[in-house]
Design a protein around this motif. Structure first.
Motif, short mmCIF file in Angstrom:
data_model
loop_
_atom_site.label_atom_id
_atom_site.label_comp_id
_atom_site.label_asym_id
_atom_site.label_seq_id
_atom_site.Cartn_x
_atom_site.Cartn_y
_atom_site.Cartn_z
N GLU A 2 0.85 -1.18 0.00
CA GLU A 2 0.00 0.00 0.00
C GLU A 2 0.89 1.23 0.00
O GLU A 2 2.07 1.17 0.37
CB GLU A 2 -0.94 0.01 1.21
N VAL A 3 0.33 2.35 -0.46
CA VAL A 3 1.08 3.60 -0.47
C VAL A 3 0.54 4.48 0.65
O VAL A 3 -0.67 4.67 0.80
CB VAL A 3 1.00 4.30 -1.86
N GLU A 4 1.46 4.98 1.46
CA GLU A 4 1.11 5.78 2.64
C GLU A 4 1.60 7.21 2.43
O GLU A 4 2.76 7.43 2.06
CB GLU A 4 1.77 5.19 3.89
N PHE A 5 0.72 8.17 2.69
CA PHE A 5 1.03 9.58 2.50
C PHE A 5 1.22 10.26 3.84
O PHE A 5 0.62 9.88 4.84
CB PHE A 5 -0.09 10.28 1.72
N GLU A 6 2.04 11.29 3.84
CA GLU A 6 2.30 12.02 5.08
C GLU A 6 1.26 13.12 5.29
O GLU A 6 1.24 14.10 4.56
CB GLU A 6 3.71 12.62 5.06
N PHE B 38 4.98 33.76 8.47
CA PHE B 38 4.07 32.64 8.67
C PHE B 38 3.82 31.96 7.33
O PHE B 38 3.60 32.61 6.32
CB PHE B 38 2.71 33.11 9.20
N ASP B 39 3.80 30.62 7.35
CA ASP B 39 3.41 29.86 6.18
C ASP B 39 2.61 28.65 6.66
O ASP B 39 2.88 28.11 7.74
CB ASP B 39 4.63 29.39 5.39
N VAL B 40 1.62 28.25 5.88
CA VAL B 40 0.84 27.06 6.21
C VAL B 40 0.39 26.43 4.89
O VAL B 40 0.27 27.12 3.87
CB VAL B 40 -0.36 27.41 7.12
N GLY B 41 0.20 25.13 4.88
CA GLY B 41 -0.19 24.44 3.66
C GLY B 41 -1.60 24.77 3.21
O GLY B 41 -2.52 24.85 4.03
N GLU B 42 -1.78 24.95 1.92
CA GLU B 42 -3.11 25.23 1.37
C GLU B 42 -4.11 24.14 1.71
O GLU B 42 -5.31 24.40 1.83
CB GLU B 42 -3.02 25.35 -0.16
N HIS B 43 -3.64 22.92 1.87
CA HIS B 43 -4.53 21.78 2.07
C HIS B 43 -4.72 21.43 3.54
O HIS B 43 -5.35 20.42 3.86
CB HIS B 43 -4.00 20.58 1.29
N GLU B 44 -4.20 22.25 4.43
CA GLU B 44 -4.39 22.04 5.87
C GLU B 44 -5.64 22.79 6.33
O GLU B 44 -5.57 23.77 7.06
CB GLU B 44 -3.17 22.52 6.65
N THR B 45 -6.77 22.33 5.91
CA THR B 45 -8.00 23.09 6.11
C THR B 45 -8.33 23.33 7.58
O THR B 45 -8.83 24.40 7.94
CB THR B 45 -9.19 22.39 5.43
N ARG B 46 -8.04 22.38 8.44
CA ARG B 46 -8.36 22.56 9.86
C ARG B 46 -7.31 23.41 10.59
O ARG B 46 -7.60 23.97 11.64
CB ARG B 46 -8.53 21.21 10.56
N MET B 47 -6.12 23.48 10.04
CA MET B 47 -5.08 24.33 10.63
C MET B 47 -5.31 25.80 10.32
O MET B 47 -4.93 26.68 11.09
CB MET B 47 -3.71 23.92 10.09
N GLY C 273 0.17 19.81 2.29
CA GLY C 273 -0.48 19.59 3.56
C GLY C 273 0.53 19.83 4.66
O GLY C 273 1.43 20.67 4.54
N HIS C 274 0.40 19.08 5.76
CA HIS C 274 1.30 19.22 6.91
C HIS C 274 2.53 18.36 6.64
O HIS C 274 2.65 17.24 7.13
CB HIS C 274 0.57 18.78 8.18
#
Length: 369
Positions: free
Chosen positions: A58-62, A315-324, A350-351
């Motif tokens: 299986e492929v696991e993503f971070e 400050f920087d944050v991932g576009e796909h970190e919706t809850r962050m 993401g994160h």
């Protein structure tokens, strides 16, 4: 380990042609792939094809997606998965098979011996970071400090690297990741050679217990001030310990912001990516750590309206970190309201350290300006 998936049915349409690949079983198949192969998806995102040769995997993503089991193609030794990805994503992944983790053998871009990096075609370039294969050994700074900390306990090895001859100290939290998984010395040196980075002295600080040391507490920063920086000053590398930039990610970003608030005489410049500003002492539900008060303990401290006119903070944050995002946005706003000079950006990730690394070099250079 995921149970073996059944063979694709004999009548199934081959998914490989959409990615410019022959069907497995062709003699040239395994000499052709560079993965993950990408094809446009109908929603504006991308379909990514991952390939594995051997037993079930299986492929696991971070920090982006749940693991995805691979399917076997018609009794061959080819296992594959098509994974839908959003626009603008860079993500770390690995294969899990037989209880072991592996980098993608068909992807030349790695992050340590068991991780690879995938990027959608529309993800921004990361011009300072060279492609590093799974078997490559990254260069280590020649200068090292053996630090036996009385305040923190234990021993750790701190590496020191002068960029452009050395200058203000840039303290890189989670330093071992930036030494062994991502080639930070190479990236900062390249940025300097292109005129995009002033001289600086990188200090790679490893963590022994991240959750304890990077929580919003004083021990780490007392130890940095009273123990580590004097050792750096004596290490033989040009290092201006009177000007300190702290760069941290996740809990490291939380700790960097805490230091700027509580140790302003020490820390006046910060570069943080995806800081864990949801954190509050004793408050998070282990099942939902981001479900507490927006901005956590840092926002509560900023609401006291401290004078941050001394602070320069990126400050920087991932576009796909919706809850962050709500947590980070509140802290960004309150930091600027308190008088700090603030830079805000969003990375195509993401994160994930693979997405943070371009912002790391860019924002450290900005903090030093």
């Amino acid at each position: 380990m995921t149970a073996a998936q059944p063979d694709a049915t004999t009548g199934a349409r081959s998914p490989f042609a959409a990615y410019g690949l022959p069907e497995p079983g062709d003699g040239d198949f395994w000499s052709a792939p560079r993965t993950p192969a990408m094809a446009p998806a109908g929603d504006g995102g991308w379909s990514a094809l991952f390939l594995w040769r051997g037993p079930a995997a299986e492929v696991e993503f971070e920090s982006w997606s749940d693991p995805v089991p691979l399917r076997r193609w018609r009794g061959t030794d080819c296992w594959y998965a098509e994974v839908r990805m959003p626009p603008r994503l860079r993500v770390t992944y690995r294969f899990l098979s037989g209880g072991e983790a592996y980098a993608d053998p068909f992807n030349p871009v790695g992050a340590g011996g068991e991780r690879s990096i995938a990027a959608t075609p529309d993800a921004p370039e990361q011009p300072h970071w060279p492609a590093v294969g799974a078997d490559d050994v990254l260069p280590l700074p020649r200068t090292r400090i053996r630090w036996a900390s009385e305040r923190l306990g234990g021993r750790r090895t701190v590496r020191v690297h002068p960029v452009g001859g050395g200058g203000p100290v840039v303290l890189l939290l989670d330093g071992d990741d930036w030494l062994h998984l991502h080639p930070a010395t190479t990236a900062f040196d390249l940025a300097f050679s292109r005129g995009e980075m002033p001289p600086a002295t990188l200090v790679f600080l490893p963590a022994r217990d991240r959750e304890t040391e990077y929580a919003a507490r004083p021990e780490l920063w007392e130890a940095v001030r009273d123990e580590l920086l004097p050792l750096v000053a004596e290490c033989g590398v040009t290092a201006d310990t009177g000007r300190l930039v702290v760069a941290g990610q996740s809990l490291g970003g939380l700790s960097a912001l805490y230091a700027a608030l509580e140790f302003p005489e020490l820390v006046s410049r910060v570069a943080c990516q995806s800081a864990s500003v949801w954190w509050a002492p004793g408050a998070p539900d282990p099942a939902d750590p981001l479900g507490g008060p927006v901005g956590g303990a840092i926002a509560a401290r900023l609401s006291e309206e401290p004078d941050l006119s001394h602070l320069r903070c990126a400050f920087d944050v991932g576009e796909h970190e919706t809850r962050m995002l709500p947590h980070c946005e509140r802290v960004e706003s309150l930091t600027e309201k308190a008088g700090a000079t603030v830079r805000v950006s969003r990375s195509a990730a993401g994160h994930d350290r693979a997405g943070w690394r371009h912002a790391l070099v860019r924002d450290v250079a900005w903090a030093l300006a």
